[in-house]
Design a protein around this motif. Structure first.
Motif, mmCIF file in Angstrom:
data_model
loop_
_atom_site.group_PDB
_atom_site.id
_atom_site.type_symbol
_atom_site.label_atom_id
_atom_site.label_comp_id
_atom_site.label_asym_id
_atom_site.label_seq_id
_atom_site.Cartn_x
_atom_site.Cartn_y
_atom_site.Cartn_z
ATOM 1 N N MET A 150 3.435 2.102 2.380
ATOM 2 C CA MET A 150 4.163 3.228 1.793
ATOM 3 C C MET A 150 3.236 4.398 1.490
ATOM 4 O O MET A 150 3.659 5.563 1.537
ATOM 5 C CB MET A 150 4.869 2.787 0.516
ATOM 6 N N VAL A 171 9.572 0.248 6.428
ATOM 7 C CA VAL A 171 8.687 1.081 5.611
ATOM 8 C C VAL A 171 8.452 2.380 6.351
ATOM 9 O O VAL A 171 8.134 2.378 7.557
ATOM 10 C CB VAL A 171 7.343 0.374 5.349
ATOM 11 N N GLU A 203 12.418 2.965 -4.280
ATOM 12 C CA GLU A 203 10.988 2.736 -4.460
ATOM 13 C C GLU A 203 10.738 1.486 -5.302
ATOM 14 O O GLU A 203 9.591 1.122 -5.559
ATOM 15 C CB GLU A 203 10.332 3.957 -5.129
ATOM 16 N N LEU A 239 10.515 -2.045 -5.149
ATOM 17 C CA LEU A 239 10.403 -3.050 -4.097
ATOM 18 C C LEU A 239 11.066 -4.362 -4.483
ATOM 19 O O LEU A 239 11.611 -5.061 -3.617
ATOM 20 C CB LEU A 239 8.940 -3.276 -3.730
ATOM 21 N N ALA A 291 11.774 1.395 2.373
ATOM 22 C CA ALA A 291 10.752 1.557 1.345
ATOM 23 C C ALA A 291 9.875 2.738 1.736
ATOM 24 O O ALA A 291 9.292 2.757 2.814
ATOM 25 C CB ALA A 291 9.908 0.287 1.222
ATOM 26 N N LEU A 308 14.630 -3.845 -3.578
ATOM 27 C CA LEU A 308 14.824 -3.843 -2.134
ATOM 28 C C LEU A 308 14.775 -5.259 -1.565
ATOM 29 O O LEU A 308 15.604 -5.636 -0.729
ATOM 30 C CB LEU A 308 13.765 -2.972 -1.455
#
Length: 556
Positions: A537, A512, A498, A500, A328, A503
């Protein structure tokens, strides 16, 4: 026409429009058609745009959304049809003429000059400035807009020091200072952290209160339902529906985007994967054999950037067979450089890199590919394809030796075509024209083709950057299913995104990155906070010291 926020400090909600004798739309398209070789991008499209309204443009990949918006902006000219402003027909031959009619567009790739300050970038496009630039007055206008929309932008800051979210805000200021009444955004949230997305949606609400029109292209239906007033859905170049957001549901929008194929498109199964991945059952992350030799093992890697932009500092990361490790990071904070290190495009100044227990610190990209590394790059068209070659030719590039004739001077194109059809059918969706140059496809379809090509190679390690960026809902679902299938077959996957939610749903572990460092590590089964990850991030709490979880270290 509504007044511009720079000329009017008041704000208010959109005015209601009477059903009888309603005034003409502030901007309208009638019968707009646009053809490209092999593609009918827009087919007799009608569209009404009203100031004081947020309007979403939805559609599957290749539906014609970006083409339509670029016609409105003047980037393309329609083959037929008309554009009218307040009922008066207008001609828009270029983006410059589009801006003269109050139309502005924020593209996915921003058009800022990194070496210049915010004020200098804006001065390049503001039309009313005299030959001797009144920089102080321009800075005051920028500060006023920044305060009105809660941007917190320093007019004197160089653009290269700004985050992606801040650069997007500069693009919005550019449009407002250029007196834009109609603001077009192409996938505006695809590069933002979660809290930045919330901020952007609030900006849309303020633009609406200020009487401006906001149009935005997106595939994220939750964002659409959270902020828009009206939704127009395109399918295969035609408008299938325009409706108020209050009447819309996610399931209904997907059905409009895909018609009768929506159910089949969203219910992707392992049986739709390439032959080598069929009938493979996914393993639970907790059942992974941690004693297996890592496919990728990076230790204390320091990688200088010759351009002086993003250096990698003390990066340690390992990925086991059958494991997905997510990265991320906001764009430009080391995730691309990390992938280039693994591929052999960059080399360590210190530290080590091993692939399958083999030191590859100074290996070339050709050797890493031969060892079983595949990559779906950040920009598939520029970095993963040859734009002028056909879809078929691009698909067989990495495996062309399988189809060469005796002496290597010819290719068995029938066999190659069968291979390509099988690989693309793993997505269960409409096939692109194999003889069309890949550069003529939509961004989402290019992403899909490159992903299918790399996955069909059955790699030992897959580097997957933003795998569903620009994809419609079924394509994104099938891509995620394919990633799970590859993991189940033992492929190690480094997944950069990007998104999340994506992810966390796909990854076994999450790291991160910020400014070239790994600043946090999480196990996804511990349900880490989206807000905490988003802060890391963007350089928030603990970003300089790192965050550890029960795993103990950020090295994995």
């Amino acid at each position: 026409m509504n007044s511009h926020p720079l000329e009017n400090g008041a704000s208010g909600s959109p005015t209601s429009r009477p059903t009888a004798e309603a005034p003409p739309p502030d901007l309208s398209l009638r019968g707009v058609t646009k053809r490209f070789p092999h593609v009918l991008a827009n087919d007799n499209i009608d569209l009404d745009i009203h100031c004081g309204e947020v309007h979403a443009i939805l559609g599957e990949n290749g539906a014609g959304k970006s083409t339509l918006m670029k016609i409105l902006y003047g980037f393309y000219q329609p083959d037929s049809g008309t554009i009218s402003r307040a009922g008066v027909p207008i001609r828009i031959h270029s983006p410059r003429e589009g801006r003269q009619h109050g139309i502005g567009m924020v593209f996915q790739d921003f058009t800022l000059v990194p070496a210049l300050t915010v004020t200098e970038n804006i001065a390049l496009v503001v039309p009313y400035l005299p030959p001797i630039l009144p920089m102080q007055a321009l800075e005051e206008e920028i500060r006023a807009l920044s305060e009105r929309y809660h941007f917190r932008i320093d007019p004197r800051a160089p653009v290269y020091d700004l985050s992606i979210g801040e650069q997007q805000k500069v693009e919005i200021i550019k449009l407002l200072l250029a007196k834009a009444q109609f603001l077009i955004f192409d996938e505006p949230t695809s590069v933002l952290a979660p809290h930045e997305i919330d901020e952007l949606l609030e900006v849309f609400r303020q633009l609406r209160r200020d009487g401006l029109a906001v149009l935005f292209i997106t595939h994220k239906l939750r964002e659409v339902l959270a902020v828009v007033d009206r939704i127009t859905v395109l399918r295969r170049g035609k408008v299938t529906a325009t409706q108020p957001a209050t009447d819309a549901t996610e399931a209904g929008l997907v059905a409009l985007m895909l018609g009768s194929t929506s159910q089949a498109g969203t219910e992707a199964t392992v049986a739709a994967l390439p032959p080598a991945l069929q009938d493979v059952q996914p393993r639970s992350p907790t059942a992974q054999n941690q004693s297996e030799t890592p496919v990728l093992d990076i230790r204390d890697a320091n990688v200088p950037d010759p351009a002086g932009r993003v250096h990698l500092h003390d990066v340690s990361l390992s990925i086991s067979p059958g494991e997905i490790v997510g990265v991320a990071a906001v764009s430009g904070h080391g995730q691309k450089e990390l992938g280039e290190l693994v591929q052999g495009l960059r080399h360590c100044h210190s530290g080590s890199v091993k692939l399958l227990d083999t030191g590859v610190r100074r290996w070339s990209p050709i050797r890493t590919v031969a060892l079983g590394v595949a990559c779906v790059p950040e920009d598939p068209l520029r970095e993963g394809a040859v734009p002028t070659m056909t879809v078929l030719e691009n698909m067989v590039l990495p495996v062309r030796k399988q189809f060469t004739g005796q002496g290597g001077l010819s290719i068995h194109w029938r066999r190659a075509r069968d291979y390509v059809v099988r690989a693309l059918q793993s997505f269960g969706l409409r096939m692109p024209a194999l003889e069309a140059p890949i550069g003529t496809l939509s961004g989402g379809n290019i992403q899909r083709v490159v992903f299918a090509r790399e996955a069909a190679r059955q790699p030992k390690l897959l580097l997957s950057y933003y795998p569903t960026r620009g994809m419609d809902v079924p394509s994104a679902n099938i891509t995620r299913q394919l990633l799970r299938g590859l993991r189940a077959a033992g492929t190690a996957i480094l997944l950069v995104s990007e998104d999340l939610d994506e992810l966390l749903s796909l990854s076994d572990r999450l790291v991160v990155m910020h400014r070239g460092r790994i600043v946090g590590t999480f196990r996804t089964d511990e349900e880490p906070s989206l807000h905490s990850i988003g802060l890391l991030m963007t350089g928030g709490e603990h970003a300089t010291t790192g965050v550890q979880t029960k795993m103990g270290t950020s090295n994995g």
